[in-house]
Design a protein around this motif. Structure first.
Motif, PDB file in Angstrom:
ATOM      1  N   PHE A   1      38.164  38.147  35.919  1.00 44.75           N
ATOM      2  CA  PHE A   1      39.567  38.275  35.179  1.00 44.75           C
ATOM      3  C   PHE A   1      40.061  37.135  34.428  1.00 44.75           C
ATOM      4  N   GLU A   2      40.357  37.269  32.956  1.00 44.16           N
ATOM      5  CA  GLU A   2      40.716  36.200  32.272  1.00 44.16           C
ATOM      6  C   GLU A   2      42.381  35.515  32.824  1.00 44.16           C
ATOM      7  N   ALA A   3      41.938  34.290  33.352  1.00 48.99           N
ATOM      8  CA  ALA A   3      43.162  33.722  33.953  1.00 48.99           C
ATOM      9  C   ALA A   3      44.541  33.854  33.259  1.00 48.99           C
ATOM     10  N   ASP A   4      44.606  33.632  32.007  1.00 47.97           N
ATOM     11  CA  ASP A   4      45.718  33.622  31.241  1.00 47.97           C
ATOM     12  C   ASP A   4      46.555  35.194  31.289  1.00 47.97           C
ATOM     13  N   MET A   5      45.585  36.376  31.526  1.00 51.48           N
ATOM     14  CA  MET A   5      45.981  37.658  31.680  1.00 51.48           C
ATOM     15  C   MET A   5      46.926  37.937  33.083  1.00 51.48           C
ATOM     16  N   CYS A   6      46.922  36.888  33.799  1.00 52.33           N
ATOM     17  CA  CYS A   6      47.849  36.869  34.923  1.00 52.33           C
ATOM     18  C   CYS A   6      49.246  37.110  34.617  1.00 52.33           C
ATOM     19  N   ALA A   7      49.563  36.739  33.474  1.00 52.51           N
ATOM     20  CA  ALA A   7      51.215  36.852  32.807  1.00 52.51           C
ATOM     21  C   ALA A   7      51.230  38.302  32.738  1.00 52.51           C
TER      22      ALA A   7
ATOM     23  N   LEU B   1      59.657  51.604  47.680  1.00 47.70           N
ATOM     24  CA  LEU B   1      59.605  51.218  48.921  1.00 47.70           C
ATOM     25  C   LEU B   1      58.145  51.628  49.357  1.00 47.70           C
ATOM     26  N   GLU B   2      57.243  51.321  48.772  1.00 50.17           N
ATOM     27  CA  GLU B   2      55.821  51.652  49.199  1.00 50.17           C
ATOM     28  C   GLU B   2      54.992  50.497  49.479  1.00 50.17           C
ATOM     29  N   ARG B   3      54.011  50.595  50.098  1.00 51.52           N
ATOM     30  CA  ARG B   3      52.959  49.506  50.255  1.00 51.52           C
ATOM     31  C   ARG B   3      51.821  49.824  49.085  1.00 51.52           C
ATOM     32  N   ILE B   4      51.522  48.981  48.243  1.00 50.52           N
ATOM     33  CA  ILE B   4      50.807  49.212  47.189  1.00 50.52           C
ATOM     34  C   ILE B   4      49.573  48.234  47.159  1.00 50.52           C
ATOM     35  N   GLU B   5      48.185  48.888  47.266  1.00 49.95           N
ATOM     36  CA  GLU B   5      47.117  47.805  47.467  1.00 49.95           C
ATOM     37  C   GLU B   5      46.571  48.067  45.915  1.00 49.95           C
ATOM     38  N   ILE B   6      46.341  46.824  45.426  1.00 50.37           N
ATOM     39  CA  ILE B   6      45.543  46.689  44.071  1.00 50.37           C
ATOM     40  C   ILE B   6      44.134  46.183  44.341  1.00 50.37           C
ATOM     41  N   ASP B   7      43.377  47.484  44.387  1.00 48.26           N
ATOM     42  CA  ASP B   7      41.843  47.066  44.939  1.00 48.26           C
ATOM     43  C   ASP B   7      41.128  46.497  43.663  1.00 48.26           C
ATOM     44  N   MET B   8      40.843  45.339  43.803  1.00 41.88           N
ATOM     45  CA  MET B   8      39.956  44.530  42.521  1.00 41.88           C
ATOM     46  C   MET B   8      38.436  44.425  43.075  1.00 41.88           C
ATOM     47  N   SER B   9      38.037  45.324  43.790  1.00 40.91           N
ATOM     48  CA  SER B   9      36.405  45.227  43.834  1.00 40.91           C
ATOM     49  C   SER B   9      35.880  45.273  42.472  1.00 40.91           C
ATOM     50  N   SER B  10      36.197  46.093  41.612  1.00 40.82           N
ATOM     51  CA  SER B  10      35.487  46.383  40.345  1.00 40.82           C
ATOM     52  C   SER B  10      35.746  45.339  39.424  1.00 40.82           C
ATOM     53  N   ALA B  11      36.941  44.258  39.766  1.00 43.49           N
ATOM     54  CA  ALA B  11      37.152  43.432  38.999  1.00 43.49           C
ATOM     55  C   ALA B  11      36.081  41.953  38.857  1.00 43.49           C
ATOM     56  N   THR B  12      35.170  42.247  38.510  1.00 45.55           N
ATOM     57  CA  THR B  12      33.982  40.834  38.545  1.00 45.55           C
ATOM     58  C   THR B  12      34.476  39.799  37.607  1.00 45.55           C
TER      59      THR B  12
ATOM     60  N   LEU C   1      41.763  48.251  40.128  1.00 46.08           N
ATOM     61  CA  LEU C   1      41.724  47.495  38.798  1.00 46.08           C
ATOM     62  C   LEU C   1      40.587  47.108  38.432  1.00 46.08           C
ATOM     63  N   PRO C   2      39.927  47.348  37.048  1.00 44.35           N
ATOM     64  CA  PRO C   2      38.700  47.007  36.548  1.00 44.35           C
ATOM     65  C   PRO C   2      38.757  45.340  36.314  1.00 44.35           C
ATOM     66  N   GLN C   3      37.658  44.932  35.448  1.00 43.36           N
ATOM     67  CA  GLN C   3      37.581  43.727  34.869  1.00 43.36           C
ATOM     68  C   GLN C   3      38.829  43.636  33.894  1.00 43.36           C
ATOM     69  N   VAL C   4      39.236  42.407  33.669  1.00 49.25           N
ATOM     70  CA  VAL C   4      40.171  42.112  32.801  1.00 49.25           C
ATOM     71  C   VAL C   4      39.924  40.867  31.838  1.00 49.25           C
ATOM     72  N   HIS C   5      39.783  41.419  30.549  1.00 53.24           N
ATOM     73  CA  HIS C   5      39.245  40.317  29.450  1.00 53.24           C
ATOM     74  C   HIS C   5      40.281  40.399  28.341  1.00 53.24           C
ATOM     75  N   HIS C   6      40.085  40.035  27.512  1.00 49.46           N
ATOM     76  CA  HIS C   6      41.182  39.928  26.039  1.00 49.46           C
ATOM     77  C   HIS C   6      40.489  41.081  25.103  1.00 49.46           C
ATOM     78  N   ASP C   7      40.914  42.307  25.529  1.00 51.37           N
ATOM     79  CA  ASP C   7      40.543  43.298  24.793  1.00 51.37           C
ATOM     80  C   ASP C   7      41.215  44.796  25.066  1.00 51.37           C
ATOM     81  N   TYR C   8      41.109  45.527  24.249  1.00 51.79           N
ATOM     82  CA  TYR C   8      41.824  47.063  24.150  1.00 51.79           C
ATOM     83  C   TYR C   8      41.821  47.512  25.565  1.00 51.79           C
TER      84      TYR C   8
END
Lengths: 291, 121
Positions: A44-50, A31-42, A6-13
């Protein structure tokens, strides 16, 4: 274990496109184990947690186990303080700056619970930036309009997700509501009989007097009121629904098509809290002229 | 003889936050009963702090289905409403009038209302 970055998350397209891509790549997992790798997400806009929370919740519905890994300390701090990480096995840390509006999931019949949440997050707290009473009232009304819109139009069974963040020094208040419903394009096709492109469907829904309502209760005003308010306030409104991206900023509307559909609708509002418009009407409307 | 019945929105909803469509429906049901019986309704917004178009559409907008504009103008009055809330109500009313101008919708609502009345009889 399946790993997805998952890359950086801002308010953009680009950020919405990345979230939609994450959903496209994971939606058939079961029924999988899914890892969301956030090493590139330097960042993350907090409200985008929604929006992210909605996607991860849908993965949970498919009985997948989701783990967020390699979270940068700055992003960890944001996601832990607003309670997002506590949904994924991490501890909730105190919000020492008092600037978060906590991440929550609501069922579609939780109107009263949502109202209490907004009341507690926005009304009875000292950390709120200085806002005129008129602006605060318009802001609260806007949030309720978004929630009502999600309840009525999404036909969601999986819930409505919300989160926000205050930036007192920037004079900015961000709030996002996401749902896992049918999306505007499908809704317009089903109830208005129009087969529109996803981004055109959002344009249609934000124009006056267009509504997908059927039955005895009229509608078709909520998103227009929201748009008018944001344009007057000088803030930003973004809507992502299906594969459509729509934004109004500085009274200019732009649209685009995402590479993959989002599984529902996301509405983001960014409010300029330093707005000095009064929002109070100077002349009273004659009550005899209302009807 | 026409009576004048006062309905407090705050009392019906039980909160100053009048935002949910289902709460609007509760207000609507009382208004429809009063107006349907040919009495006057005074709808008080005393102590109401927040309104949405969804609430007002359910509470008042849908009255334009079974009742004529003239009936509503004659039998419904609002009071203690902030000017900006009155302006929102005015927009809801204008939207409702347009909504029910669609004859298919109008017939559907009349049919459903008649069915409801028959079920309740």
């Amino acid at each position: 274990m399946l790993r997805f970055p998952l890359p950086q998350v801002h308010h953009d397209y680009q950020s919405f496109a990345a979230l939609a891509r994450l959903y496209a790549r994971t939606k058939d997992c079961f029924l999988e184990r899914i890892e969301i790798d956030m090493s590139s997400a330097t960042w993350f806009e907090a409200d985008m947690c929604a929006a992210l929370g909605a996607i991860l919740y849908s993965l949970g519905q498919n009985l997948n186990t989701v783990e967020l890994t390699n979270i940068a300390p700055r992003v960890w701090d944001i996601l832990a303080r607003n309670g997002f990480l506590s949904h994924y096995g991490r501890a909730k840390v105190p919000d020492r700056w008092g600037s978060t509006i906590s991440y929550q999931r609501f069922d579609d019949r939780d109107d009263h619970f949502f109202a209490r949440y907004i009341e507690s997050q926005f009304i009875h707290r000292s950390e709120m930036p200085e806002m005129s009473s008129g602006l605060l009232k318009k802001f609260r009304e806007s949030i309720f309009e978004i929630f009502s819109n999600a309840v009525w139009h999404s036909r969601t069974q999986l819930g409505i997700f919300s989160c926000g963040q205050l930036f007192p020094s920037k004079g900015l208040l961000n709030f996002t509501v996401a749902d896992l419903g049918v999306g505007m394009r499908q809704n317009i096709q089903d109830f208005a009989g129009l087969d529109l492109a996803a981004e055109d469907a959002i344009v249609w829904a934000t124009e006056e007097n267009n509504t997908t309502r059927r039955g005895p209760i009229p509608g078709g005003l909520g998103l227009k009121l929201l748009r008018e308010f944001i344009d007057l306030n000088g803030g930003c409104l973004q809507i992502v629904s299906d594969a459509g991206f729509w934004q109004t900023k500085d009274e200019r509307v732009s649209t685009a098509r995402l590479g993959h559909p989002f599984p529902g609708t996301v509405v983001y509002i960014g409010i300029n809290t330093a707005d000095l418009n009064s929002y109070s009407l100077t002349s009273e409307l004659d009550p005899n002229e209302i009807f | 003889m026409k009576r004048e019945m006062k309905i407090s929105v705050y009392e019906v909803v039980g909160s100053p936050l009048c935002v949910a469509s289902e709460d609007g429906q509760k207000v609507h049901d009382r208004l429809a009963a009063v107006i349907g019986a040919g009495h006057r309704a005074i709808l008080s917004f005393h102590n109401v702090s927040t309104l949405t178009s969804a609430f007002l559409n359910a509470a008042i907008g849908q009255l334009y289905g079974p009742f004529s504009e003239e009936q509503i103008r004659c039998l419904l009055k609002v009071e203690e409403m902030a000017p900006e809330d009155a302006a929102l109500l005015k927009r809801v009313v204008e939207t409702a009038k347009l909504y029910f101008k669609d004859p298919q919708r109008f017939e559907q609502v009349v049919r459903e209302t008649l069915e409801d009345e028959q079920d309740g009889a």
